[in-house]
Design an enzyme around this catalytic site. Structure first.
Site, PDB file in Angstrom:
ATOM      1  N   ASP A  13      45.389  33.750  35.753  1.00 49.96           N
ATOM      2  CA  ASP A  13      44.380  32.836  35.368  1.00 49.96           C
ATOM      3  C   ASP A  13      43.899  31.940  36.384  1.00 49.96           C
ATOM      4  O   ASP A  13      43.546  30.641  36.152  1.00 49.96           O
ATOM      5  CB  ASP A  13      44.954  32.078  34.136  1.00 49.96           C
ATOM      6  CG  ASP A  13      45.213  33.054  32.919  1.00 49.96           C
ATOM      7  OD1 ASP A  13      44.799  34.024  32.893  1.00 49.96           O
ATOM      8  OD2 ASP A  13      46.166  32.570  32.378  1.00 49.96           O
ATOM      9  N   LYS A  16      40.386  34.646  39.344  1.00 55.39           N
ATOM     10  CA  LYS A  16      40.126  35.847  39.754  1.00 55.39           C
ATOM     11  C   LYS A  16      38.680  36.129  39.213  1.00 55.39           C
ATOM     12  O   LYS A  16      37.991  36.809  40.261  1.00 55.39           O
ATOM     13  CB  LYS A  16      41.461  37.032  39.583  1.00 55.39           C
ATOM     14  CG  LYS A  16      42.351  36.439  39.922  1.00 55.39           C
ATOM     15  CD  LYS A  16      43.730  37.505  39.771  1.00 55.39           C
ATOM     16  CE  LYS A  16      43.971  37.575  38.238  1.00 55.39           C
ATOM     17  NZ  LYS A  16      44.609  36.337  37.512  1.00 55.39           N
ATOM     18  N   GLY A  40      42.934  38.797  31.340  1.00 57.44           N
ATOM     19  CA  GLY A  40      41.750  38.229  30.722  1.00 57.44           C
ATOM     20  C   GLY A  40      40.930  37.680  31.657  1.00 57.44           C
ATOM     21  O   GLY A  40      41.574  36.603  32.364  1.00 57.44           O
ATOM     22  N   HIS A  41      39.957  38.192  32.310  1.00 59.58           N
ATOM     23  CA  HIS A  41      39.231  37.705  33.368  1.00 59.58           C
ATOM     24  C   HIS A  41      37.692  37.321  32.919  1.00 59.58           C
ATOM     25  O   HIS A  41      37.174  38.154  32.062  1.00 59.58           O
ATOM     26  CB  HIS A  41      38.961  38.914  34.459  1.00 59.58           C
ATOM     27  CG  HIS A  41      40.160  39.328  35.115  1.00 59.58           C
ATOM     28  ND1 HIS A  41      40.368  40.360  35.865  1.00 59.58           N
ATOM     29  CD2 HIS A  41      41.540  38.501  34.854  1.00 59.58           C
ATOM     30  CE1 HIS A  41      41.724  40.527  36.391  1.00 59.58           C
ATOM     31  NE2 HIS A  41      42.441  39.629  35.593  1.00 59.58           N
ATOM     32  N   GLN A 224      46.782  39.471  36.675  1.00 59.26           N
ATOM     33  CA  GLN A 224      47.971  38.851  36.590  1.00 59.26           C
ATOM     34  C   GLN A 224      48.233  37.983  37.994  1.00 59.26           C
ATOM     35  O   GLN A 224      47.122  37.917  38.759  1.00 59.26           O
ATOM     36  CB  GLN A 224      49.366  39.632  36.357  1.00 59.26           C
ATOM     37  CG  GLN A 224      49.363  40.166  34.697  1.00 59.26           C
ATOM     38  CD  GLN A 224      48.562  41.365  34.588  1.00 59.26           C
ATOM     39  OE1 GLN A 224      48.761  42.118  35.357  1.00 59.26           O
ATOM     40  NE2 GLN A 224      47.776  41.222  33.738  1.00 59.26           N
TER      41      GLN A 224
HETATM   42  P1  GDP Z   1      41.555  34.946  35.561  1.00 61.08           P
HETATM   43  O1  GDP Z   1      42.591  35.589  34.616  1.00 61.08           O
HETATM   44  O2  GDP Z   1      42.266  34.978  37.055  1.00 61.08           O
HETATM   45  O3  GDP Z   1      40.270  35.812  35.960  1.00 61.08           O
HETATM   46  O4  GDP Z   1      41.311  33.891  35.011  1.00 61.08           O
HETATM   47  P2  GDP Z   1      40.763  33.489  33.594  1.00 61.08           P
HETATM   48  O5  GDP Z   1      39.290  33.864  33.292  1.00 61.08           O
HETATM   49  O6  GDP Z   1      41.979  33.766  32.497  1.00 61.08           O
HETATM   50  O7  GDP Z   1      40.894  31.787  33.513  1.00 61.08           O
HETATM   51  C1  GDP Z   1      40.012  30.885  34.497  1.00 61.08           C
HETATM   52  C2  GDP Z   1      39.328  30.101  33.646  1.00 61.08           C
HETATM   53  O8  GDP Z   1      38.754  29.026  34.321  1.00 61.08           O
HETATM   54  C3  GDP Z   1      38.011  30.838  32.937  1.00 61.08           C
HETATM   55  O9  GDP Z   1      37.748  30.106  31.868  1.00 61.08           O
HETATM   56  C4  GDP Z   1      36.782  30.625  33.797  1.00 61.08           C
HETATM   57  O10 GDP Z   1      35.495  30.509  33.238  1.00 61.08           O
HETATM   58  C5  GDP Z   1      37.387  29.125  34.420  1.00 61.08           C
HETATM   59  N1  GDP Z   1      36.904  28.758  35.797  1.00 61.08           N
HETATM   60  C6  GDP Z   1      36.837  29.636  36.938  1.00 61.08           C
HETATM   61  N2  GDP Z   1      36.689  29.003  38.129  1.00 61.08           N
HETATM   62  C7  GDP Z   1      36.352  27.762  37.819  1.00 61.08           C
HETATM   63  C8  GDP Z   1      36.082  26.761  38.194  1.00 61.08           C
HETATM   64  O11 GDP Z   1      36.050  26.320  39.583  1.00 61.08           O
HETATM   65  N3  GDP Z   1      36.298  25.207  37.492  1.00 61.08           N
HETATM   66  C9  GDP Z   1      36.101  25.467  36.308  1.00 61.08           C
HETATM   67  N4  GDP Z   1      35.958  24.241  35.651  1.00 61.08           N
HETATM   68  N5  GDP Z   1      36.481  26.600  35.649  1.00 61.08           N
HETATM   69  C10 GDP Z   1      36.483  27.648  36.240  1.00 61.08           C
HETATM   70  P1  IMO Z   2      45.274  37.659  34.248  1.00 61.58           P
HETATM   71  O1  IMO Z   2      44.855  39.006  34.688  1.00 61.58           O
HETATM   72  C1  IMO Z   2      48.364  35.140  32.583  1.00 61.58           C
HETATM   73  C2  IMO Z   2      52.202  36.984  31.035  1.00 61.58           C
HETATM   74  C3  IMO Z   2      52.224  36.828  29.650  1.00 61.58           C
HETATM   75  C4  IMO Z   2      53.606  36.855  29.553  1.00 61.58           C
HETATM   76  C5  IMO Z   2      54.107  37.874  30.756  1.00 61.58           C
HETATM   77  C6  IMO Z   2      54.484  39.349  30.071  1.00 61.58           C
HETATM   78  O2  IMO Z   2      44.324  37.095  33.360  1.00 61.58           O
HETATM   79  O3  IMO Z   2      45.528  36.691  35.083  1.00 61.58           O
HETATM   80  P2  IMO Z   2      52.855  41.424  29.386  1.00 61.58           P
HETATM   81  O4  IMO Z   2      52.119  41.400  28.237  1.00 61.58           O
HETATM   82  O5  IMO Z   2      52.059  41.410  30.524  1.00 61.58           O
HETATM   83  O6  IMO Z   2      54.045  42.344  29.268  1.00 61.58           O
HETATM   84  O7  IMO Z   2      53.407  39.748  29.524  1.00 61.58           O
HETATM   85  O8  IMO Z   2      52.817  37.894  31.837  1.00 61.58           O
HETATM   86  N1  IMO Z   2      50.754  37.594  31.588  1.00 61.58           N
HETATM   87  C7  IMO Z   2      49.684  36.701  31.954  1.00 61.58           C
HETATM   88  N2  IMO Z   2      49.493  35.495  32.206  1.00 61.58           N
HETATM   89  N3  IMO Z   2      47.238  35.983  33.043  1.00 61.58           N
HETATM   90  C8  IMO Z   2      47.258  37.234  32.885  1.00 61.58           C
HETATM   91  O9  IMO Z   2      46.616  38.051  33.167  1.00 61.58           O
HETATM   92  C9  IMO Z   2      48.472  37.663  32.440  1.00 61.58           C
HETATM   93  N4  IMO Z   2      49.110  38.857  31.933  1.00 61.58           N
HETATM   94  C10 IMO Z   2      50.215  38.847  31.308  1.00 61.58           C
HETATM   95  O10 IMO Z   2      51.974  35.627  29.122  1.00 61.58           O
HETATM   96  O11 IMO Z   2      54.176  35.687  29.915  1.00 61.58           O
HETATM   97 MG    MG Z   3      43.153  35.607  32.860  1.00 60.24          MG
END
Ligand code: GDP
Ligand code: IMO
Ligand code: MG
Length: 430
Positions: A13, A16, A40-41, A224
């Site tokens: 998170d 990416k 979850g991207h 991840q």
């Molecule tokens: P990922 O799994 O690495 O793709 O990240 P996620 O999408 O799960 O979580 C990142 C969250 O931060 C999402 O809600 C994005 O919309 C948000 N986000 C990404 N870059 C920025 C930023 O520079 N500032 C803020 N405030 N939110 C951001």
């Molecule tokens: P993105 O790509 C954050 C975490 C779960 C748990 C551990 C194992 O959005 O960054 P799993 O279901 O993979 O066997 O769970 O890994 N986890 C993540 N945490 N971002 C993710 O993906 C994750 N994918 C798995 O919360 O702790």
């Molecule tokens: Mg994510």
């Protein structure tokens, strides 16, 4: 320079998805190579938020081909839902736009049931998985008991193997007092999934090999983060795949010498979802403030993310593990308004100063972060138009991190939208 791998340097998170979306403007292919719909991207375009679990985050760019590599575990139901949702948005997601490896393994209903049953039974020892069946699916892959997407397109062979496997799986599900799975309830359904996905299935390795020969720009999208890696993460509180850049090769079928560059995504503070060690965690109002300000709730499960200060020991380790040569800093805007900021530059372990993450959970539990204090900035930076216009304290924060890590920032993100990003250097033009 045509092949770039992007990975998370923390526990996922990091943002990416957003960085991939921004970089895809310059890419011909975007490739997922590991993980599944535990990822979850998020990308935000014209104030609309899209969360992708399986489809690569570059899907909205018209020129780009999206690829799901053999290293990904695919829940066909989720993938088909994602494709259909995009079609409803008016996007053409045909077999030219989306390519899927025929070798990618299938998440079956018993994988999900088993993931859930184990987490339920474990109670206080639970991992805190996403319960999407990721671990059990990878287990079967390694045990040579899995189904690959191509197998769904041979209904008779699939039938025989499924019957045999269900016997074993139902035996285990009974042990957990979980509901067993009936052959009749799933067989036809999965054959239909196979029929739906068949046009998209291809030999991804071959496609990427040809693309590389033509000097096409290939972007690998990690899922991840480094410390969720099955080997190098905070085991057993990890996911079940290798999340490191090295796995871009195994998970897609492109050889290691074809990779030109690796970029790491660093969130300006640290978060993690689920259980496991987290030395800089803030279990106080500062942590709550980061969670609220950064909207730190899981993109897949909606769980509140644990929040803490930026841990540079982790990021530096991620640089080593992934061969990271460039960085993207995200969510800098979330730190606006904090009076003081802290970054962890080492740990104290039993009276000694160390600058690495020990391997044992026992040792990790005893780590005390050593912080460097930095001044915060009051001004909201969301609407800043040029890097030079950032407050001096923000620039100091960036510079301090860069000096410690000895790797430059190529991108600085200060809001969820595409536009809220300074590209200081294009990583494809290294
Ligand atoms: P990922 O799994 O690495 O793709 O990240 P996620 O999408 O799960 O979580 C990142 C969250 O931060 C999402 O809600 C994005 O919309 C948000 N986000 C990404 N870059 C920025 C930023 O520079 N500032 C803020 N405030 N939110 C951001
Ligand atoms: P993105 O790509 C954050 C975490 C779960 C748990 C551990 C194992 O959005 O960054 P799993 O279901 O993979 O066997 O769970 O890994 N986890 C993540 N945490 N971002 C993710 O993906 C994750 N994918 C798995 O919360 O702790
Ligand atoms: Mg994510």
């Amino acid at each position: 320079m045509s092949t770039l791998v992007v990975v998370g340097t923390q526990w996922g998170d990091e943002g990416k998805g957003k960085i991939i979306d921004v970089l895809t403007e310059k890419a011909d292919y975007v490739v997922r190579f590991q993980g599944g719909n535990n990822a979850g991207h998020t990308i935000v375009i014209n104030n609309k938020k899209y969360i992708f679990h399986l489809i690569p985050s570059g899907i909205f760019w018209p020129q780009t081909i999206c690829v799901i590599g053999n290293g990904v575990v695919v829940d066909p139901e989720v993938l088909i839902q994602e494709i259909e949702r995009l079609k409803k948005e008016g996007l053409k997601v045909d077999s030219k736009k989306l390519l899927i490896s025929e070798k990618a393994h299938v998440i079956m209903p018993y994988h999900k049931a088993l993931d859930l049953a184990r987490e339920k039974k474990a109670k206080k020892d639970k991992i805190g998985t996403t319960c999407r069946g990721i671990g059990p699916c990878y287990e079967d892959k390694v045990a040579r008991k899995g189904f690959r997407l191509i197998d769904l397109t041979y209904p008779e062979l699939f039938k025989e193997k499924l019957k045999a496997i269900l016997e074993e799986k139902n035996f285990i599900l009974k042990y957990f007092n979980a509901e067993t799975i009936k052959f009749e309830d799933i067989y036809e359904k999965y054959v239909k999934y196979g029929e739906y996905l068949k046009p998209y299935l291809t030999d991804v390795s071959l496609v990427l090999w040809k693309a590389k020969r033509e000097d096409k720009k290939i972007l690998f999208e990690g899922a991840q983060g480094t410390f969720l890696d099955i080997d190098h993460g905070t085991y057993p509180y990890v996911t079940s795949s290798n999340t490191l850049a090295g796995n871009a090769c195994c998970g897609s079928g492109l050889g290691p010498l074809e990779i030109d560059m690796v970029l790491g995504v660093v969130k300006a503070y640290t978060t993690r979802v689920g259980e496991g060690p987290f030395p800089t965690e803030l279990k106080n109002e500062l942590g709550d403030r980061l969670r609220t300000g950064g909207f730190e709730f899981g993109s897949t499960t909606g769980r509140p993310r644990r929040c803490g200060w930026l841990d540079l020991v982790l990021v530096k380790t991620a640089i080593r593990l992934n061969s990271i040569k460039a960085l993207a800093l995200t969510k800098l805007d979330v730190l606006s308004g904090f009076e003081n900021l802290k970054i962890c530059i080492a740990y104290e372990y039993e009276g000694k100063i160390i600058d690495y993450l020990p391997s044992s959970l026992n040792e990790m539990a005893k780590l005390k972060p050593i912080y460097k204090d930095l001044p915060g900035w009051k001004r909201d930076i969301k609407n800043v138009k040029r890097f030079e216009d950032l407050p001096d304290e923000t620039k100091t924060y960036i510079k301090t991190i860069e000096e410690y890590l000895e790797v430059p920032f190529y991108l600085i993100s200060f809001g969820p939208e595409r536009e809220s990003c300074f590209i200081l250097k294009n990583p494809f033009e290294n």
